[in-house]
Every structure is written in C-alpha cells, then in structure tokens.
Design a protein around this motif. Structure first.
Motif, PDB file in Angstrom:
ATOM      1  N   MET A  93      36.213  38.626  43.792  1.00 52.26           N
ATOM      2  CA  MET A  93      36.900  38.611  45.082  1.00 52.26           C
ATOM      3  C   MET A  93      37.054  37.167  45.542  1.00 52.26           C
ATOM      4  O   MET A  93      36.138  36.350  45.384  1.00 52.26           O
ATOM      5  CB  MET A  93      36.092  39.378  46.133  1.00 52.26           C
ATOM      6  CG  MET A  93      35.986  40.871  45.894  1.00 52.26           C
ATOM      7  SD  MET A  93      37.545  41.767  46.139  1.00 52.26           S
ATOM      8  CE  MET A  93      37.994  42.132  44.460  1.00 52.26           C
ATOM      9  N   LEU A  94      38.216  36.862  46.094  1.00 52.34           N
ATOM     10  CA  LEU A  94      38.416  35.521  46.643  1.00 52.34           C
ATOM     11  C   LEU A  94      37.802  35.478  48.037  1.00 52.34           C
ATOM     12  O   LEU A  94      37.655  36.528  48.680  1.00 52.34           O
ATOM     13  CB  LEU A  94      39.912  35.231  46.707  1.00 52.34           C
ATOM     14  CG  LEU A  94      40.572  35.316  45.340  1.00 52.34           C
ATOM     15  CD1 LEU A  94      42.067  35.447  45.466  1.00 52.34           C
ATOM     16  CD2 LEU A  94      40.198  34.092  44.513  1.00 52.34           C
ATOM     17  N   ASP A 100      43.196  39.641  52.884  1.00 51.12           N
ATOM     18  CA  ASP A 100      43.502  38.354  52.223  1.00 51.12           C
ATOM     19  C   ASP A 100      43.580  38.551  50.710  1.00 51.12           C
ATOM     20  O   ASP A 100      44.442  37.986  50.032  1.00 51.12           O
ATOM     21  CB  ASP A 100      42.404  37.314  52.511  1.00 51.12           C
ATOM     22  CG  ASP A 100      42.359  36.922  53.975  1.00 51.12           C
ATOM     23  OD1 ASP A 100      43.402  37.010  54.643  1.00 51.12           O
ATOM     24  OD2 ASP A 100      41.264  36.526  54.451  1.00 51.12           O
ATOM     25  N   ASN A 101      42.641  39.350  50.191  1.00 47.51           N
ATOM     26  CA  ASN A 101      42.593  39.572  48.754  1.00 47.51           C
ATOM     27  C   ASN A 101      43.790  40.369  48.247  1.00 47.51           C
ATOM     28  O   ASN A 101      44.235  40.169  47.123  1.00 47.51           O
ATOM     29  CB  ASN A 101      41.288  40.283  48.370  1.00 47.51           C
ATOM     30  CG  ASN A 101      40.201  39.285  48.034  1.00 47.51           C
ATOM     31  OD1 ASN A 101      40.059  38.903  46.885  1.00 47.51           O
ATOM     32  ND2 ASN A 101      39.482  38.820  49.060  1.00 47.51           N
ATOM     33  N   ILE A 104      47.006  37.982  48.363  1.00 48.96           N
ATOM     34  CA  ILE A 104      47.004  36.750  47.568  1.00 48.96           C
ATOM     35  C   ILE A 104      47.927  36.806  46.342  1.00 48.96           C
ATOM     36  O   ILE A 104      48.656  35.845  46.061  1.00 48.96           O
ATOM     37  CB  ILE A 104      45.554  36.355  47.143  1.00 48.96           C
ATOM     38  CG1 ILE A 104      45.521  34.959  46.535  1.00 48.96           C
ATOM     39  CG2 ILE A 104      44.936  37.338  46.179  1.00 48.96           C
ATOM     40  CD1 ILE A 104      45.697  33.864  47.524  1.00 48.96           C
ATOM     41  N   SER A 105      47.949  37.961  45.639  1.00 50.10           N
ATOM     42  CA  SER A 105      48.771  37.970  44.418  1.00 50.10           C
ATOM     43  C   SER A 105      50.258  37.857  44.763  1.00 50.10           C
ATOM     44  O   SER A 105      51.011  37.206  44.036  1.00 50.10           O
ATOM     45  CB  SER A 105      48.490  39.201  43.552  1.00 50.10           C
ATOM     46  OG  SER A 105      48.247  40.311  44.337  1.00 50.10           O
ATOM     47  N   ALA A 136      35.604  40.562  51.834  1.00 49.65           N
ATOM     48  CA  ALA A 136      35.669  41.168  50.495  1.00 49.65           C
ATOM     49  C   ALA A 136      34.363  40.958  49.719  1.00 49.65           C
ATOM     50  O   ALA A 136      33.958  41.812  48.933  1.00 49.65           O
ATOM     51  CB  ALA A 136      36.848  40.578  49.728  1.00 49.65           C
ATOM     52  N   LYS A 144      34.802  46.688  44.919  1.00 51.92           N
ATOM     53  CA  LYS A 144      35.482  45.470  44.427  1.00 51.92           C
ATOM     54  C   LYS A 144      36.378  45.810  43.234  1.00 51.92           C
ATOM     55  O   LYS A 144      37.505  45.322  43.131  1.00 51.92           O
ATOM     56  CB  LYS A 144      34.452  44.419  43.987  1.00 51.92           C
ATOM     57  CG  LYS A 144      33.822  43.670  45.141  1.00 51.92           C
ATOM     58  CD  LYS A 144      32.841  42.633  44.620  1.00 51.92           C
ATOM     59  CE  LYS A 144      32.054  42.010  45.752  1.00 51.92           C
ATOM     60  NZ  LYS A 144      30.816  41.369  45.337  1.00 51.92           N
ATOM     61  N   ALA A 148      40.329  45.120  43.168  1.00 54.74           N
ATOM     62  CA  ALA A 148      40.919  44.257  42.131  1.00 54.74           C
ATOM     63  C   ALA A 148      42.033  44.999  41.388  1.00 54.74           C
ATOM     64  O   ALA A 148      43.070  44.411  41.049  1.00 54.74           O
ATOM     65  CB  ALA A 148      39.839  43.802  41.147  1.00 54.74           C
ATOM     66  N   ARG A 151      45.020  45.132  43.715  1.00 59.79           N
ATOM     67  CA  ARG A 151      45.597  43.776  43.770  1.00 59.79           C
ATOM     68  C   ARG A 151      46.516  43.556  42.559  1.00 59.79           C
ATOM     69  O   ARG A 151      47.603  43.003  42.688  1.00 59.79           O
ATOM     70  CB  ARG A 151      44.432  42.772  43.756  1.00 59.79           C
ATOM     71  CG  ARG A 151      44.746  41.389  44.199  1.00 59.79           C
ATOM     72  CD  ARG A 151      43.476  40.581  44.386  1.00 59.79           C
ATOM     73  NE  ARG A 151      42.619  40.556  43.204  1.00 59.79           N
ATOM     74  CZ  ARG A 151      41.394  40.030  43.172  1.00 59.79           C
ATOM     75  NH1 ARG A 151      40.873  39.484  44.259  1.00 59.79           N
ATOM     76  NH2 ARG A 151      40.665  40.041  42.069  1.00 59.79           N
TER      77      ARG A 151
END
Ligand SMILES: Nc1ncnc2c1ncn2[C@@H]1O[C@H](COP(=O)(O)OP(=O)(O)OP(=O)(O)O)[C@@H](O)[C@H]1O
Ligand SMILES: [Mg+2]
Length: 239
Positions: A93-94, A100-101, A104-105, A136, A144, A148, A151
């Motif tokens: 996780m960023l 936000d996570n 981001i992509s 996150a 998580k 992911a 994401r």
C-alpha cells in the motif's frame, strides 16, 4: 491472426551466481486468445519470477515476450504494465488513504478515475463496508490484497498476472474474488495467469494449467487433461 501473448525461449539464470543451473530455461508458450491459466509448481520453481518478468518488473537473460505482436523490449514499461498487470501476493500500500491508493494508478497512467467502477469492484470483493478515508497501511493483509487487486483492475488490463492473491483470504472472500475474475474474463475478455498452490482453486478457475518443474514448463495442458490424466498430474509433489 496475431496471438495475444507469446513467450519464446525465456531463460533466467539463478539469482545466486554460485548456482550454476538456470532458475528456468526455454519457457515457450503461446496464448492465442484471452484464456484463464493456473500456474502451478513447487515452491522456489520461479513462478513469481516468471510473472514479474512477463510484467517487465524483472530482467530476463534471454528470450522474447510479445503482446499483440509487439516485442516487450520495444514497448515502454508503463504502457506494457497498463496492459499486463502483476498483482503481488504481498500487497504494497502506498502512504495515504484507501482512496489515495485507488486513485494512484489512474494518476500514473494519465487516465480518469472511474469512481463508480471502483465502488462496484470494491463491493464485489466484499469490501463495501470499508471507509475510503481509512489509512491504507492499517488494513489487514486480506483487505490489502483485495485493494491491490481492485487498484490493478481499474487500469482495465488485458492480461492479469495474479500471484497467490487469495492466500490470506477466508473462504467466502476467496470465492468472491474468484467469481469476480471469472466474470471479468467472460465480460471484458481479460486473460489471466494465476499462481496458486490450491489445486481445488486451480481446477475451478482455469481453462489451462501451466506446470513448472525442474526449471521447465513441464506441462501446458487443458485443465481437464491435467487433472484427469493421472500420468501427467504429478500427485506426489506439493503444489
Ligand atoms: N529478487 C530476488 N533476489 C534474489 N533471489 C531471488 C529473488 N527473487 C527470487 N529469488 C530466488 O529465486 C528462486 C525462485 O523464487 P520465486 O519467488 O520465483 O519462486 P516461486 O515459484 O514463486 O516460489 P513460491 O511458490 O514459494 O512463491 C528462489 O530460490 C528465490 O529465493
Ligand atoms: Mg511465488
């Protein structure tokens, strides 16, 4: 017709230079159309390394990979990874919130954030109760993993490289993820190569089995043939 994905004579030396034999060699196969593949093999065979090479995240010593007729080396990494997306077992996780996570992509790949699609995917992996403003980093391992996966799905990739992505999930969440990925395969024609040690899962989710043994792609068979043919199903090994 140009195949979707071709892997030609991929060879990777062992990470440890002291080990003279290759980690794997001459891995050659072809995916003609979007197909569901389970990648099996004992621990340490190089399954994760192979997936990471296919996603342009690790280097290869020799061989070629083509997506829609384009050589991996001739496509920049960002474009390649938007189409061929690796989802790791240990989800990273960023820093920041879940939202936000998820965003981001889209930011990295210069695409609009599809919030409705994100909400739908989050619901389908069983996380609709999650507050998107939560940090996150505070999520459980299984949460998580699913964030992911979502994401990556938001990039609408053509090929998903899934590395034991349900290993930390309870049975119900695992089945939700399996159903979602099969649905996306059927509706959006997403192909996947899914590493798993769970033979029941492999049987349920795949049309073909790739089986790695002794540094080779020892079997590349229809799932029914792999599990049906006792001679080719290596029952003695621990997958
Ligand atoms: N970045 C790395 N640096 C050094 N060695 C590595 C690295 N990545 C993998 N290895 C080594 O390469 C071998 C294959 O690892 P890999 O993770 O690809 O196997 P695997 O088939 O995915 O195993 P598992 O089923 O346990 O996940 C192992 O011996 C591992 O220690
Ligand atoms: Mg692995």
């Amino acid at each position: 017709m140009i195949p979707l994905f071709e892997v030609k004579q991929l060879t990777k030396k062992h990470w440890d230079a002291q080990v003279k034999r290759e980690l794997f060699s001459d891995i050659t196969t072809c995916i003609e159309r979007p197909v569901r593949i389970a990648l099996l093999g004992k621990s340490g065979q190089g399954k994760s390394t192979l997936l990471r090479i296919l996603a342009k995240l690790d280097s290869v010593d020799s061989g070629e990979v083509c997506f829609n007729g384009q050589l991996m080396n001739e496509v920049d990494s960002r474009t390649w990874r938007m189409n061929i997306c690796y989802v790791a077992q240990q989800a990273t996780m960023l820093p920041g919130t879940i939202k936000d996570n998820l965003i981001i992509s889209s930011k990295i790949h210069n695409r609009p954030f599809e919030e409705d699609f994100a909400r739908q995917l989050i619901k389908e992996v069983g996380l609709d109760d999650l507050d998107w403003e939560k940090q996150a980093g505070d999520l459980s391992g299984g949460e998580k993993q699913r964030i992911a996966l979502v994401r990556s799905l938001l990039l609408r990739p053509k090929i998903l490289l899934l590395d034991e992505i349900t290993a930390s999930l309870d049975q119900q969440s695992k089945e939700l993820v399996e159903q979602l990925l099969i649905k996306l395969h059927q509706k959006e024609e997403i192909a996947f190569i899914w590493v798993t040690h769970d033979t029941e899962q492999a049987n349920n989710i795949s049309e073909r089995i790739w089986y790695m043994e002794d540094g080779k792609l020892a079997s590349d068979l229809k799932t029914s043939e792999f599990f049906g043919d006792q001679a080719s199903f290596p029952t003695q090994v621990i997958l």
